[in-house]
Motif scaffolding. Structure first.
Motif, mmCIF file in Angstrom:
data_model
loop_
_atom_site.group_PDB
_atom_site.id
_atom_site.type_symbol
_atom_site.label_atom_id
_atom_site.label_comp_id
_atom_site.label_asym_id
_atom_site.label_seq_id
_atom_site.Cartn_x
_atom_site.Cartn_y
_atom_site.Cartn_z
ATOM 1 N N GLU A 103 0.842 -1.188 0.000
ATOM 2 C CA GLU A 103 0.000 0.000 0.000
ATOM 3 C C GLU A 103 0.886 1.249 0.000
ATOM 4 O O GLU A 103 1.728 1.416 0.878
ATOM 5 N N LEU A 104 0.664 2.087 -0.988
ATOM 6 C CA LEU A 104 1.378 3.362 -1.045
ATOM 7 C C LEU A 104 0.413 4.452 -0.595
ATOM 8 O O LEU A 104 -0.614 4.682 -1.240
ATOM 9 N N HIS A 105 0.717 5.095 0.504
ATOM 10 C CA HIS A 105 -0.124 6.149 1.067
ATOM 11 C C HIS A 105 0.396 7.506 0.597
ATOM 12 O O HIS A 105 1.500 7.911 0.943
ATOM 13 N N GLY A 156 -3.881 11.596 0.771
ATOM 14 C CA GLY A 156 -4.736 10.669 1.501
ATOM 15 C C GLY A 156 -5.120 9.466 0.661
ATOM 16 O O GLY A 156 -5.651 8.487 1.175
ATOM 17 N N ALA A 157 -4.875 9.528 -0.628
ATOM 18 C CA ALA A 157 -5.172 8.395 -1.509
ATOM 19 C C ALA A 157 -4.237 7.230 -1.178
ATOM 20 O O ALA A 157 -3.096 7.432 -0.769
ATOM 21 N N VAL A 158 -4.769 6.026 -1.339
ATOM 22 C CA VAL A 158 -3.977 4.822 -1.096
ATOM 23 C C VAL A 158 -3.999 3.988 -2.372
ATOM 24 O O VAL A 158 -5.064 3.686 -2.908
ATOM 25 N N VAL A 209 -2.869 0.394 -4.064
ATOM 26 C CA VAL A 209 -2.475 -0.961 -3.731
ATOM 27 C C VAL A 209 -1.759 -1.558 -4.935
ATOM 28 O O VAL A 209 -2.265 -1.520 -6.059
#
Length: 75
Positions: free
Chosen positions: A58-60, A64-66, A68
């Motif tokens: 998961e790249l945060h 605020g978008a994540v 995968v």
């Protein structure tokens, strides 16, 4: 008792103090950048390790978008 002919004005020593302070600041910046680089390298290594195992990552993002990322190989 000291006895020498070349005597500098005391204000000229302020330049040396400024240079010394500049060197100390540069060393602190280099140390900080090296630590940041080590952190980033660790994050990249973790990303590639998880992908290689087939695990999700998961790249945060700052927004605020994540995102995968899966470790599926192309066929």
């Amino acid at each position: 008792m000291p006895d020498h002919i070349n005597i500098n004005h005391p204000d000229s020593r302020a330049r040396w103090r400024e240079k010394t302070l500049e060197i100390v600041q540069l060393r602190a910046k280099i140390t900080m950048l090296e630590n940041c680089l080590l952190d980033i390298e660790g994050d990249l290594e973790a990303i590639f390790t998880r992908i290689e195992r087939g695990d999700e990552v998961e790249l945060h993002m700052q927004s605020g978008a994540v995102f995968v990322i899966t470790g599926k190989e192309r066929t």
